[in-house]
Design a protein around this motif. Structure first.
Motif, PDB file in Angstrom:
ATOM      1  N   GLY A 220       0.833  -1.200   0.000  1.00  0.00           N
ATOM      2  CA  GLY A 220       0.000   0.000   0.000  1.00  0.00           C
ATOM      3  C   GLY A 220       0.865   1.247   0.000  1.00  0.00           C
ATOM      4  N   ALA A 221       1.991   1.158  -0.734  1.00  0.00           N
ATOM      5  CA  ALA A 221       3.057   2.161  -0.595  1.00  0.00           C
ATOM      6  C   ALA A 221       2.698   3.529  -1.163  1.00  0.00           C
ATOM      7  N   ALA A 222       1.637   3.599  -1.971  1.00  0.00           N
ATOM      8  CA  ALA A 222       1.214   4.899  -2.496  1.00  0.00           C
ATOM      9  C   ALA A 222       0.158   5.554  -1.608  1.00  0.00           C
ATOM     10  N   GLY A 223      -0.181   4.907  -0.497  1.00  0.00           N
ATOM     11  CA  GLY A 223      -1.251   5.397   0.370  1.00  0.00           C
ATOM     12  C   GLY A 223      -0.776   6.360   1.439  1.00  0.00           C
ATOM     13  N   GLN A 224      -1.757   6.814   2.219  1.00  0.00           N
ATOM     14  CA  GLN A 224      -1.498   7.855   3.229  1.00  0.00           C
ATOM     15  C   GLN A 224      -0.571   7.407   4.349  1.00  0.00           C
ATOM     16  N   ILE A 225      -0.829   6.227   4.918  1.00  0.00           N
ATOM     17  CA  ILE A 225      -0.002   5.760   6.030  1.00  0.00           C
ATOM     18  C   ILE A 225       1.437   5.581   5.574  1.00  0.00           C
ATOM     19  N   ALA A 226       1.595   4.926   4.416  1.00  0.00           N
ATOM     20  CA  ALA A 226       2.937   4.683   3.887  1.00  0.00           C
ATOM     21  C   ALA A 226       3.683   5.981   3.646  1.00  0.00           C
ATOM     22  N   TYR A 227       2.970   7.028   3.254  1.00  0.00           N
ATOM     23  CA  TYR A 227       3.610   8.307   2.935  1.00  0.00           C
ATOM     24  C   TYR A 227       4.393   8.847   4.141  1.00  0.00           C
ATOM     25  N   SER A 228       3.820   8.682   5.340  1.00  0.00           N
ATOM     26  CA  SER A 228       4.539   9.080   6.558  1.00  0.00           C
ATOM     27  C   SER A 228       5.542   8.014   6.989  1.00  0.00           C
ATOM     28  N   LEU A 229       5.154   6.738   6.863  1.00  0.00           N
ATOM     29  CA  LEU A 229       5.989   5.643   7.344  1.00  0.00           C
ATOM     30  C   LEU A 229       7.307   5.546   6.589  1.00  0.00           C
ATOM     31  N   ILE A 230       7.263   5.694   5.275  1.00  0.00           N
ATOM     32  CA  ILE A 230       8.467   5.537   4.464  1.00  0.00           C
ATOM     33  C   ILE A 230       9.552   6.520   4.901  1.00  0.00           C
ATOM     34  N   TYR A 231       9.146   7.737   5.230  1.00  0.00           N
ATOM     35  CA  TYR A 231      10.137   8.724   5.677  1.00  0.00           C
ATOM     36  C   TYR A 231      10.767   8.302   7.006  1.00  0.00           C
TER      37      TYR A 231
ATOM     38  N   SER B   1      -0.433   9.186  12.719  1.00  0.00           N
ATOM     39  CA  SER B   1      -0.322   8.449  13.985  1.00  0.00           C
ATOM     40  C   SER B   1      -0.218   6.947  13.746  1.00  0.00           C
ATOM     41  N   ALA B   2      -0.876   6.433  12.707  1.00  0.00           N
ATOM     42  CA  ALA B   2      -0.769   5.014  12.376  1.00  0.00           C
ATOM     43  C   ALA B   2       0.640   4.676  11.905  1.00  0.00           C
ATOM     44  N   ALA B   3       1.218   5.554  11.102  1.00  0.00           N
ATOM     45  CA  ALA B   3       2.596   5.342  10.644  1.00  0.00           C
ATOM     46  C   ALA B   3       3.572   5.356  11.814  1.00  0.00           C
ATOM     47  N   LYS B   4       3.397   6.301  12.722  1.00  0.00           N
ATOM     48  CA  LYS B   4       4.269   6.371  13.911  1.00  0.00           C
ATOM     49  C   LYS B   4       4.144   5.088  14.732  1.00  0.00           C
ATOM     50  N   ALA B   5       2.914   4.584  14.874  1.00  0.00           N
ATOM     51  CA  ALA B   5       2.696   3.359  15.651  1.00  0.00           C
ATOM     52  C   ALA B   5       3.351   2.158  14.973  1.00  0.00           C
ATOM     53  N   ALA B   6       3.254   2.087  13.647  1.00  0.00           N
ATOM     54  CA  ALA B   6       3.896   0.984  12.923  1.00  0.00           C
ATOM     55  C   ALA B   6       5.412   1.034  13.114  1.00  0.00           C
ATOM     56  N   ALA B   7       5.963   2.233  13.073  1.00  0.00           N
ATOM     57  CA  ALA B   7       7.397   2.397  13.306  1.00  0.00           C
ATOM     58  C   ALA B   7       7.763   1.986  14.732  1.00  0.00           C
ATOM     59  N   ASP B   8       6.972   2.405  15.709  1.00  0.00           N
ATOM     60  CA  ASP B   8       7.211   2.024  17.108  1.00  0.00           C
ATOM     61  C   ASP B   8       7.196   0.505  17.269  1.00  0.00           C
ATOM     62  N   HIS B   9       6.195  -0.125  16.663  1.00  0.00           N
ATOM     63  CA  HIS B   9       6.005  -1.577  16.780  1.00  0.00           C
ATOM     64  C   HIS B   9       7.232  -2.319  16.251  1.00  0.00           C
ATOM     65  N   MET B  10       7.643  -1.996  15.022  1.00  0.00           N
ATOM     66  CA  MET B  10       8.778  -2.716  14.433  1.00  0.00           C
ATOM     67  C   MET B  10      10.088  -2.360  15.129  1.00  0.00           C
ATOM     68  N   LYS B  11      10.212  -1.146  15.596  1.00  0.00           N
ATOM     69  CA  LYS B  11      11.422  -0.770  16.343  1.00  0.00           C
ATOM     70  C   LYS B  11      11.566  -1.628  17.591  1.00  0.00           C
ATOM     71  N   ASP B  12      10.461  -1.870  18.291  1.00  0.00           N
ATOM     72  CA  ASP B  12      10.519  -2.721  19.480  1.00  0.00           C
ATOM     73  C   ASP B  12      10.883  -4.154  19.110  1.00  0.00           C
ATOM     74  N   ILE B  13      10.355  -4.654  17.997  1.00  0.00           N
ATOM     75  CA  ILE B  13      10.741  -5.999  17.554  1.00  0.00           C
ATOM     76  C   ILE B  13      12.234  -6.038  17.278  1.00  0.00           C
ATOM     77  N   TRP B  14      12.738  -5.040  16.600  1.00  0.00           N
ATOM     78  CA  TRP B  14      14.130  -5.040  16.145  1.00  0.00           C
ATOM     79  C   TRP B  14      15.108  -4.847  17.296  1.00  0.00           C
ATOM     80  N   HIS B  15      14.753  -3.973  18.229  1.00  0.00           N
ATOM     81  CA  HIS B  15      15.711  -3.572  19.270  1.00  0.00           C
ATOM     82  C   HIS B  15      15.310  -4.015  20.676  1.00  0.00           C
TER      83      HIS B  15
END
Length: 332
Positions: free
Chosen positions: A11-22, A245-259
């Motif tokens: 869904g990389a052209a969508g709204q959530i991805a637009y914030s998440l990719i950065y 906020s959804a993009a920030k949460a996705a980043a938080d989630h994967m960051k916790d998995i990774w680190h």
């Protein structure tokens, strides 16, 4: 510099991805010294929009991005990826019943699960954001049998962030002065936001949130319903669903998995139930978890009173119904 890792965003052209990719490209998830190759998946009609996103990534001049692969081909999107953000899904449209939404998305996540199974690295960490996220994650995992079920999770971190912010605002504290707020169950209006095991830092001392608030009725009523209905409230105000906020949460989630999670803290994520807290096994249910070495463990031993038990049972029932519907749809 480490070797680059391949990360897919659907869904990389969508709204959530637009914030998440950065956020991913800045190093906020995998580390500020971890180069990445972005695999950006969307459907063929969105390829022109996606090309514009790729242009913006280039124009951001981000040193950690060493490659970008925009595609509508699942075999290209999931090839050798180590982390997958499954953002793309069919959104609920006016007049659409829950079963209609499930029907559309089960097919998407079945295909993507099969592609993960065939092309991704076997240690890939898969985060499902697209709704209904819990059941989409369950079905995605079922069609990727060679990847451990523990590698799949669904996002309830947005709900946790909302709940943590609500408690902090109520107490007049900064967000980092509240910890261990839990989201139980489904990412839906049946979820149970639970602050009874949370702590708040008051004058330098960590105290139970319930003690700090001295207001059990608020924790059982307004707090719960506010968090449950926050997504709808955002749509009503913004005329679009939560994206930043959804993009920030996705980043938080994967960051916790990774680190990993910090000592003394846990986070909420929907993972495959093993029967903990009387939750039926084999549904994707949000629990409090700790994470170390990219492996999660459900926090055990938290007290569950009658009020909490009733909330857990309601959301588990909904997830069982969703699972039954999804399995039936896959057999059609």
């Amino acid at each position: 510099m480490s070797e680059p890792i391949r990360v897919v965003v659907t869904g990389a052209a969508g709204q959530i991805a637009y914030s998440l990719i950065y956020m991913l490209s800045r190093g906020e998830v995998f580390g500020y010294d971890q180069p990445i190759i972005l695999h950006l998946l969307d459907i063929p009609p969105m390829m022109e929009v996606l090309e514009g996103v790729v242009m913006e990534i280039t124009d951001c001049a981000l040193p950690l991005v060493v490659g970008v692969v925009p595609t509508a081909d699942l075999s290209v999107a999931f090839k050798d990826v180590e982390a997958a953000f499954m953002v793309g899904s069919m959104p609920r449209k006016k007049g659409m019943e829950r079963k209609d939404l499930l029907s559309a998305n089960v097919k998407i996540f079945k295909e993507q699960g099969e592609a993960l199974d065939k092309y991704a690295k076997k240690d890939v960490k898969v985060l499902v954001v697209g709704n209904p996220a819990n059941t989409n994650a369950l079905m995605c995992s079922k069609f990727a049998p060679s990847i451990p079920k523990e590698n799949f999770s669904a996002m309830t971190r947005l709900d946790q962030n909302r709940a943590q912010a609500a408690v902090a605002n109520r107490l007049g504290l900064r967000i980092n002065q509240v910890r261990n707020v839990t989201i139980w169950g489904n990412h839906s209006s049946t979820q149970f936001p639970d602050a009874f095991h949370a702590s708040a830092q008051i004058n330098g001392i960590w105290k139970p949130v319930a003690e700090a608030l001295n207001n059990s009725p608020w924790l059982k009523d307004e707090f719960v319903t506010t968090v449950q209905n926050r997504g709808a409230a955002v749509i009503a105000a913004r005329k679009m669903s939560s994206a930043m906020s959804a993009a920030k949460a996705a980043a938080d989630h994967m960051k916790d998995i990774w680190h990993g999670t910090a000592p003394g803290t846990y986070t909420s994520m929907a993972v495959l139930s093993d029967g903990s807290y009387g939750v039926p096994a084999d549904i994707m249910f949000s629990f409090p978890v700790t994470i170390a070495n990219k492996q999660w463990k459900i926090v055990q031993g938290l007290s569950v009173d009658d009020f909490s038990r009733s909330k857990l049972d309601v959301t588990a029932k909904e997830l069982l119904e969703e699972k039954q519907d999804a399995v039936a749809l896959c057999q059609d």
